[in-house]
Design an enzyme around this catalytic site. Structure first.
Site, PDB file in Angstrom:
ATOM      1  N   ILE A  83       5.696  -6.721   5.068  1.00  0.00           N
ATOM      2  CA  ILE A  83       5.400  -5.872   6.230  1.00  0.00           C
ATOM      3  C   ILE A  83       5.498  -6.752   7.468  1.00  0.00           C
ATOM      4  CG2 ILE A  83       2.900  -6.117   5.788  1.00  0.00           C
ATOM      5  CD1 ILE A  83       2.501  -3.502   7.395  1.00  0.00           C
ATOM      6  N   ALA A  84       6.203  -6.255   8.481  1.00  0.00           N
ATOM      7  CA  ALA A  84       6.285  -6.997   9.745  1.00  0.00           C
ATOM      8  C   ALA A  84       6.612  -6.046  10.886  1.00  0.00           C
ATOM      9  CB  ALA A  84       7.357  -8.093   9.676  1.00  0.00           C
ATOM     10  N   GLU A 117      -0.269 -10.214  -1.107  1.00  0.00           N
ATOM     11  CA  GLU A 117      -0.556 -11.636  -0.878  1.00  0.00           C
ATOM     12  C   GLU A 117      -0.397 -11.921   0.598  1.00  0.00           C
ATOM     13  OE1 GLU A 117       2.010 -11.649  -3.581  1.00  0.00           O
ATOM     14  OE2 GLU A 117       0.607 -12.028  -5.220  1.00  0.00           O
ATOM     15  N   ASN A 122      -3.094 -16.660   7.984  1.00  0.00           N
ATOM     16  CA  ASN A 122      -2.632 -15.468   8.713  1.00  0.00           C
ATOM     17  C   ASN A 122      -3.811 -14.528   8.963  1.00  0.00           C
ATOM     18  OD1 ASN A 122      -1.201 -13.380   9.832  1.00  0.00           O
ATOM     19  ND2 ASN A 122       0.289 -13.202   8.163  1.00  0.00           N
ATOM     20  N   TYR A 129      -5.764  -5.858   7.269  1.00  0.00           N
ATOM     21  CA  TYR A 129      -5.993  -5.392   5.898  1.00  0.00           C
ATOM     22  C   TYR A 129      -7.474  -5.061   5.668  1.00  0.00           C
ATOM     23  CZ  TYR A 129      -1.302  -7.344   5.234  1.00  0.00           C
ATOM     24  OH  TYR A 129       0.031  -7.624   5.338  1.00  0.00           O
TER      25      TYR A 129
HETATM   26  C1  LIG Z   1       0.500  -8.463  10.667  1.00  0.00           C
HETATM   27  C2  LIG Z   1       1.293  -7.462  11.510  1.00  0.00           C
HETATM   28  C3  LIG Z   1       2.239  -6.685  10.594  1.00  0.00           C
HETATM   29  C4  LIG Z   1       0.316  -6.476  12.163  1.00  0.00           C
HETATM   30  O1  LIG Z   1       1.045  -5.499  12.869  1.00  0.00           O
HETATM   31  P1  LIG Z   1       0.626  -5.115  14.357  1.00  0.00           P
HETATM   32  O2  LIG Z   1       1.403  -3.910  14.751  1.00  0.00           O
HETATM   33  O3  LIG Z   1       0.752  -6.302  15.218  1.00  0.00           O
HETATM   34  O4  LIG Z   1      -0.925  -4.751  14.144  1.00  0.00           O
HETATM   35  P2  LIG Z   1      -1.764  -3.565  14.814  1.00  0.00           P
HETATM   36  O5  LIG Z   1      -1.501  -3.537  16.271  1.00  0.00           O
HETATM   37  O6  LIG Z   1      -1.541  -2.308  14.060  1.00  0.00           O
HETATM   38  O7  LIG Z   1      -3.238  -4.099  14.612  1.00  0.00           O
HETATM   39  C5  LIG Z   1      -4.022  -3.773  13.491  1.00  0.00           C
HETATM   40  C6  LIG Z   1      -5.165  -4.755  13.402  1.00  0.00           C
HETATM   41  O8  LIG Z   1      -4.663  -6.029  13.018  1.00  0.00           O
HETATM   42  C7  LIG Z   1      -5.411  -7.071  13.687  1.00  0.00           C
HETATM   43  N1  LIG Z   1      -4.502  -7.773  14.622  1.00  0.00           N
HETATM   44  C8  LIG Z   1      -3.164  -7.565  14.730  1.00  0.00           C
HETATM   45  N2  LIG Z   1      -2.651  -8.417  15.651  1.00  0.00           N
HETATM   46  C9  LIG Z   1      -3.661  -9.151  16.122  1.00  0.00           C
HETATM   47  C10 LIG Z   1      -3.759 -10.192  17.084  1.00  0.00           C
HETATM   48  N3  LIG Z   1      -2.681 -10.641  17.730  1.00  0.00           N
HETATM   49  N4  LIG Z   1      -4.958 -10.731  17.315  1.00  0.00           N
HETATM   50  C11 LIG Z   1      -6.046 -10.317  16.657  1.00  0.00           C
HETATM   51  N5  LIG Z   1      -6.042  -9.301  15.729  1.00  0.00           N
HETATM   52  C12 LIG Z   1      -4.850  -8.744  15.460  1.00  0.00           C
HETATM   53  C13 LIG Z   1      -6.509  -6.382  14.451  1.00  0.00           C
HETATM   54  O9  LIG Z   1      -7.606  -6.258  13.585  1.00  0.00           O
HETATM   55  C14 LIG Z   1      -5.876  -5.017  14.715  1.00  0.00           C
HETATM   56  O10 LIG Z   1      -6.832  -4.021  14.970  1.00  0.00           O
HETATM   57  P3  LIG Z   1      -7.366  -3.790  16.483  1.00  0.00           P
HETATM   58  O11 LIG Z   1      -6.173  -3.360  17.257  1.00  0.00           O
HETATM   59  O12 LIG Z   1      -8.382  -2.719  16.303  1.00  0.00           O
HETATM   60  O13 LIG Z   1      -7.885  -5.099  16.975  1.00  0.00           O
HETATM   61  C15 LIG Z   1       2.109  -8.175  12.650  1.00  0.00           C
HETATM   62  O14 LIG Z   1       1.221  -8.941  13.402  1.00  0.00           O
HETATM   63  C16 LIG Z   1       3.244  -9.039  12.143  1.00  0.00           C
HETATM   64  O15 LIG Z   1       4.361  -8.564  11.982  1.00  0.00           O
HETATM   65  N6  LIG Z   1       2.965 -10.346  11.868  1.00  0.00           N
HETATM   66  C17 LIG Z   1       4.006 -11.248  11.371  1.00  0.00           C
HETATM   67  C18 LIG Z   1       4.378 -10.907   9.944  1.00  0.00           C
HETATM   68  C19 LIG Z   1       3.163 -10.930   9.033  1.00  0.00           C
HETATM   69  O16 LIG Z   1       2.321 -11.809   9.129  1.00  0.00           O
HETATM   70  N7  LIG Z   1       3.086  -9.952   8.105  1.00  0.00           N
HETATM   71  C20 LIG Z   1       2.015  -9.863   7.129  1.00  0.00           C
HETATM   72  C21 LIG Z   1       2.350 -10.669   5.939  1.00  0.00           C
HETATM   73  S1  LIG Z   1       1.092 -10.587   4.692  1.00  0.00           S
END
Ligand SMILES: CC(C)(COP(=O)(O)OP(=O)(O)OC[C@H]1O[C@@H](n2cnc3c(N)ncnc32)[C@H](O)[C@@H]1OP(=O)(O)O)[C@@H](O)C(=O)NCCC(=O)NCCS
Length: 171
Positions: A83-84, A117, A122, A129
Site C-alpha cells: 500500500i502506498a 508486515e 515506519n 493501521y
Molecule cells: C503509509 C501511507 C500509505 C499512509 O497513507 P496517507 O494517505 O499518507 O495516510 P492518511 O492521510 O490516510 O492518514 C491516516 C493516518 O496515518 C497516520 N499518518 C499518515 N501520515 C502521517 C504523517 N506524515 N505523520 C503522522 N501520522 C501520519 C495518521 O495516524 C493518520 O491519521 P490522522 O490523519 O488522523 O492523523 C503513506 O504515508 C505512504 O505511502 N507511505 C510510504 C509507503 C508505506 O510506508 N506504506 C506502508 C507499508 S507497510
C-alpha cells in the site's frame, strides 16, 4: 496535479492501464519496489489478488493515480501485499480511505482477519493501521534485505464493517 487541486478521489479496482503510474508510486515509496511485471501478474494471473487504486480528478479535469494497494485473499484471511500513496498526496486521508474501501470489499468476500508486515521504523504507517484496530502480533527479525530492519507483523483479528465505513467517510 497538486494535492489541493484534487477535486475528487475515486477508489476503484486497478486495471492494466494503471500499472505504469502505480509502479511510479511504488518506486517513489519503497526502497524495495516490486518490478512493474509483478503488478501485471497480480492483475492477470493471481486469482487471490485484489488490487485497488485511488484515482484523483483535478479541478481542470485531469486524472492521476495517487494511491495503490494490493491484498491477497486466503479463505477468510487477507494479507496486505503493498500500500502506498503518492508522496505529494500523503496525510490527507487517501491511504486510510483506500485501505477501508479494500477491506470492506474483502469483508463482502468473506474475509474476517487481516495481516500485514510493516518496518519497525515506519511509525506513520503503524499509526494508520492502529486506527483500524491492527495490533502487533509478532516480530520478524531482519526481515528487510536492504537494511536488515525488523518487520512487525500486525493483525486485525476481526473486521468490524461499521468501523471501516466510518474510516472511509472520515474527513
Ligand atoms: C503509509 C501511507 C500509505 C499512509 O497513507 P496517507 O494517505 O499518507 O495516510 P492518511 O492521510 O490516510 O492518514 C491516516 C493516518 O496515518 C497516520 N499518518 C499518515 N501520515 C502521517 C504523517 N506524515 N505523520 C503522522 N501520522 C501520519 C495518521 O495516524 C493518520 O491519521 P490522522 O490523519 O488522523 O492523523 C503513506 O504515508 C505512504 O505511502 N507511505 C510510504 C509507503 C508505506 O510506508 N506504506 C506502508 C507499508 S507497510
Amino acid at each position: 496535479m497538486e494535492a489541493k487541486a484534487a477535486r475528487e478521489v475515486q477508489y476503484r479496482r486497478m486495471v492494466l492501464e494503471d500499472v505504469p503510474q502505480v509502479h511510479a508510486i511504488d518506486t517513489a515509496s519503497f526502497s524495495l519496489p516490486w518490478p512493474e511485471s509483478s503488478f501485471r501478474y497480480e492483475l492477470t494471473e493471481n486469482k487471490a489478488s485484489r488490487c485497488w487504486v485511488a484515482d484523483a480528478t483535478g479541478t481542470n479535469g485531469e486524472k492521476q493515480i495517487v494511491g495503490m494497494l494490493c491484498l491477497w485473499l486466503i479463505i477468510d484471511e487477507a494479507h496486505i501485499g503493498t500500500i502506498a500513496v503518492h508522496p505529494d498526496f500523503r496525510h490527507v486521508g487517501i491511504g486510510k480511505r483506500l485501505l477501508a474501501t479494500a477491506l470492506l470489499e474483502a469483508h463482502h468476500e468473506g474475509v474476517r482477519q487481516v495481516y500485514l508486515e510493516v518496518r519497525r521504523g515506519n511509525v506513520n504507517a503503524q499509526k494508520m493501521y492502529r486506527q483500524f484496530g491492527f495490533e502487533v502480533t509478532n516480530v520478524r527479525p531482519h526481515y528487510y534485505s536492504d537494511n536488515g530492519e525488523d518487520a512487525l507483523l500486525m493483525t486485525l483479528v476481526a473486521i468490524v464493517p461499521g468501523e471501516l465505513e466510518r474510516l472511509r467517510k472520515e474527513p
